[in-house]
Design a protein around this motif. Structure first.
Motif, PDB file in Angstrom:
ATOM      1  N   THR A  98      24.762 -63.838   8.773  1.00 30.28           N
ATOM      2  CA  THR A  98      24.436 -63.153  10.076  1.00 30.28           C
ATOM      3  C   THR A  98      25.684 -62.324  10.922  1.00 30.28           C
ATOM      4  O   THR A  98      26.891 -62.780  10.592  1.00 30.28           O
ATOM      5  CB  THR A  98      24.578 -64.618  11.181  1.00 30.28           C
ATOM      6  N   GLN A  99      25.104 -61.218  11.446  1.00 30.30           N
ATOM      7  CA  GLN A  99      26.216 -60.509  12.174  1.00 30.30           C
ATOM      8  C   GLN A  99      25.975 -60.843  13.644  1.00 30.30           C
ATOM      9  O   GLN A  99      24.718 -60.758  14.099  1.00 30.30           O
ATOM     10  CB  GLN A  99      25.890 -59.050  11.979  1.00 30.30           C
ATOM     11  N   ARG A 100      26.956 -60.979  14.698  1.00 31.85           N
ATOM     12  CA  ARG A 100      26.939 -61.401  15.864  1.00 31.85           C
ATOM     13  C   ARG A 100      27.721 -60.097  16.615  1.00 31.85           C
ATOM     14  O   ARG A 100      28.719 -59.430  16.106  1.00 31.85           O
ATOM     15  CB  ARG A 100      27.583 -62.554  16.213  1.00 31.85           C
ATOM     16  N   VAL A 101      27.065 -59.762  17.949  1.00 32.17           N
ATOM     17  CA  VAL A 101      27.553 -58.966  18.884  1.00 32.17           C
ATOM     18  C   VAL A 101      27.529 -59.216  20.159  1.00 32.17           C
ATOM     19  O   VAL A 101      26.833 -59.892  20.567  1.00 32.17           O
ATOM     20  CB  VAL A 101      26.391 -57.424  18.695  1.00 32.17           C
ATOM     21  N   ALA A 102      28.778 -59.245  20.695  1.00 34.61           N
ATOM     22  CA  ALA A 102      28.921 -60.010  22.073  1.00 34.61           C
ATOM     23  C   ALA A 102      28.668 -59.054  23.180  1.00 34.61           C
ATOM     24  O   ALA A 102      28.195 -59.182  24.342  1.00 34.61           O
ATOM     25  CB  ALA A 102      30.397 -60.401  22.003  1.00 34.61           C
ATOM     26  N   ALA A 103      29.102 -57.707  23.094  1.00 35.44           N
ATOM     27  CA  ALA A 103      29.008 -57.049  24.260  1.00 35.44           C
ATOM     28  C   ALA A 103      27.643 -55.744  24.127  1.00 35.44           C
ATOM     29  O   ALA A 103      27.141 -55.854  24.871  1.00 35.44           O
ATOM     30  CB  ALA A 103      30.609 -56.131  24.498  1.00 35.44           C
ATOM     31  N   GLN A 104      28.087 -54.877  23.278  1.00 37.36           N
ATOM     32  CA  GLN A 104      26.847 -53.635  23.226  1.00 37.36           C
ATOM     33  C   GLN A 104      26.833 -53.531  21.674  1.00 37.36           C
ATOM     34  O   GLN A 104      27.503 -53.380  20.774  1.00 37.36           O
ATOM     35  CB  GLN A 104      27.460 -52.580  23.816  1.00 37.36           C
ATOM     36  N   LEU A 105      25.393 -53.642  21.504  1.00 34.24           N
ATOM     37  CA  LEU A 105      24.763 -53.125  20.393  1.00 34.24           C
ATOM     38  C   LEU A 105      24.001 -51.871  20.318  1.00 34.24           C
ATOM     39  O   LEU A 105      23.000 -51.721  21.168  1.00 34.24           O
ATOM     40  CB  LEU A 105      23.769 -54.343  19.744  1.00 34.24           C
ATOM     41  N   GLN A 106      24.525 -50.882  19.613  1.00 31.78           N
ATOM     42  CA  GLN A 106      23.879 -49.556  19.634  1.00 31.78           C
ATOM     43  C   GLN A 106      23.379 -49.212  18.170  1.00 31.78           C
ATOM     44  O   GLN A 106      24.017 -49.353  17.251  1.00 31.78           O
ATOM     45  CB  GLN A 106      25.008 -48.465  19.942  1.00 31.78           C
ATOM     46  N   ILE A 107      22.067 -49.040  18.223  1.00 27.47           N
ATOM     47  CA  ILE A 107      21.308 -48.630  16.914  1.00 27.47           C
ATOM     48  C   ILE A 107      20.306 -47.428  17.248  1.00 27.47           C
ATOM     49  O   ILE A 107      19.319 -47.633  17.965  1.00 27.47           O
ATOM     50  CB  ILE A 107      20.500 -49.758  16.099  1.00 27.47           C
TER      51      ILE A 107
END
Length: 253
Positions: free
Chosen positions: A134-143
């Motif tokens: 699992t990859q986790r992102v706390a603030a911002q995810l940009q794809i």
């Protein structure tokens, strides 16, 4: 330019260029407010790396070995190869960017919790998440695919990986295809459609549901199985004894 091998070196407001970075166990490197440019070379971190408010540019692959640590503080890191974490990664408020490079794909290996994670490509690059992790992102995810659609898939086709945008995080997603990567936190790209993925993308787009990664159930050892079996037999015997007692009372009445 040769690869740099550091031991107990701080960089304050300096710019250093090197063709790669090796930080052995027991060594440390503090970038602080400086800038470290690896000119496309790879980084191998077995010691203690601290980015602080610095910049890490021109990285090929970034690999944190077991026993190694990387604290990115409030810095920014940009790479074109794989991201691998087998040690300890502390995101702070940093930003990690994966961009186009010589390879048509980059892998995210191990498990990391990012503050800000950016996957952007002009060429339809594949970003391969390690199956089972699992990859986790706390603030911002940009794809964002800024040309052909970015493809987000897995290292072992058919074996799931997971992406968790934590509560309170924001997303900026466009032009992406997803295969075998489930969203386990916030619903991702709810107004978009899957652009080229295989359709196995729960928690994404307009037709997915948020899922929880499976949690392995520990197997019981033989001693616990014997205790459990004995308890069940005792309960059954008590139930039979109680039934006979009630039957006798009813007959006497």
């Amino acid at each position: 330019m040769a690869a740099l091998l550091f031991s107990m070196v701080p960089l304050f407001a300096a710019t250093v260029w090197a063709q790669g970075l090796t930080l052995p166990a027991g060594a440390s490197l503090q970038v602080s407010g400086g800038r470290l440019d690896l000119a496309g070379g790879d980084a191998s971190i077995a010691g203690a790396f601290a980015l602080g408010a610095g910049e890490l540019r021109g990285v090929g692959a970034w690999r944190i070995a077991a026993g190694g640590s990387a604290d990115f503080g409030s810095g920014i890191a940009s790479l074109t190869g794989d991201w691998e974490n087998r040690g300890i990664f502390t995101a702070g408020s940093s930003r990690v960017e994966l961009r186009d490079g010589a390879s048509p794909s980059s892998a995210l290996l191990g498990t990391s919790q990012f503050a800000n994670l950016s996957l952007v490509s002009l060429s339809g690059k594949r970003y391969r998440f390690e199956s089972g992790f699992t990859q986790r992102v706390a603030a911002q995810l940009q794809i964002q695919g800024q040309g052909p659609a970015i493809q987000v898939d897995v290292t072992v086709p058919g074996n799931l990986a997971y992406l968790n945008l934590l509560a309170g995080g924001t997303q900026a997603i466009a032009n992406v295809g997803v295969s075998d990567v489930y969203a386990t936190g916030q619903h991702l790209a709810p107004m978009l459609t899957n652009q080229g993925g295989n359709g196995n993308a729960q928690g994404w787009f307009g037709n997915g549901v948020v899922v929880t990664p499976p949690t392995p159930v520990p197997a019981l050892g033989w001693p616990m199985l014997l205790v459990l079996t004995g308890g069940m037999l005792w309960a059954a015997a008590q139930a039979r004894r109680s039934g006979r007692h009630q039957g006798a009372e009813h007959a006497a009445w």
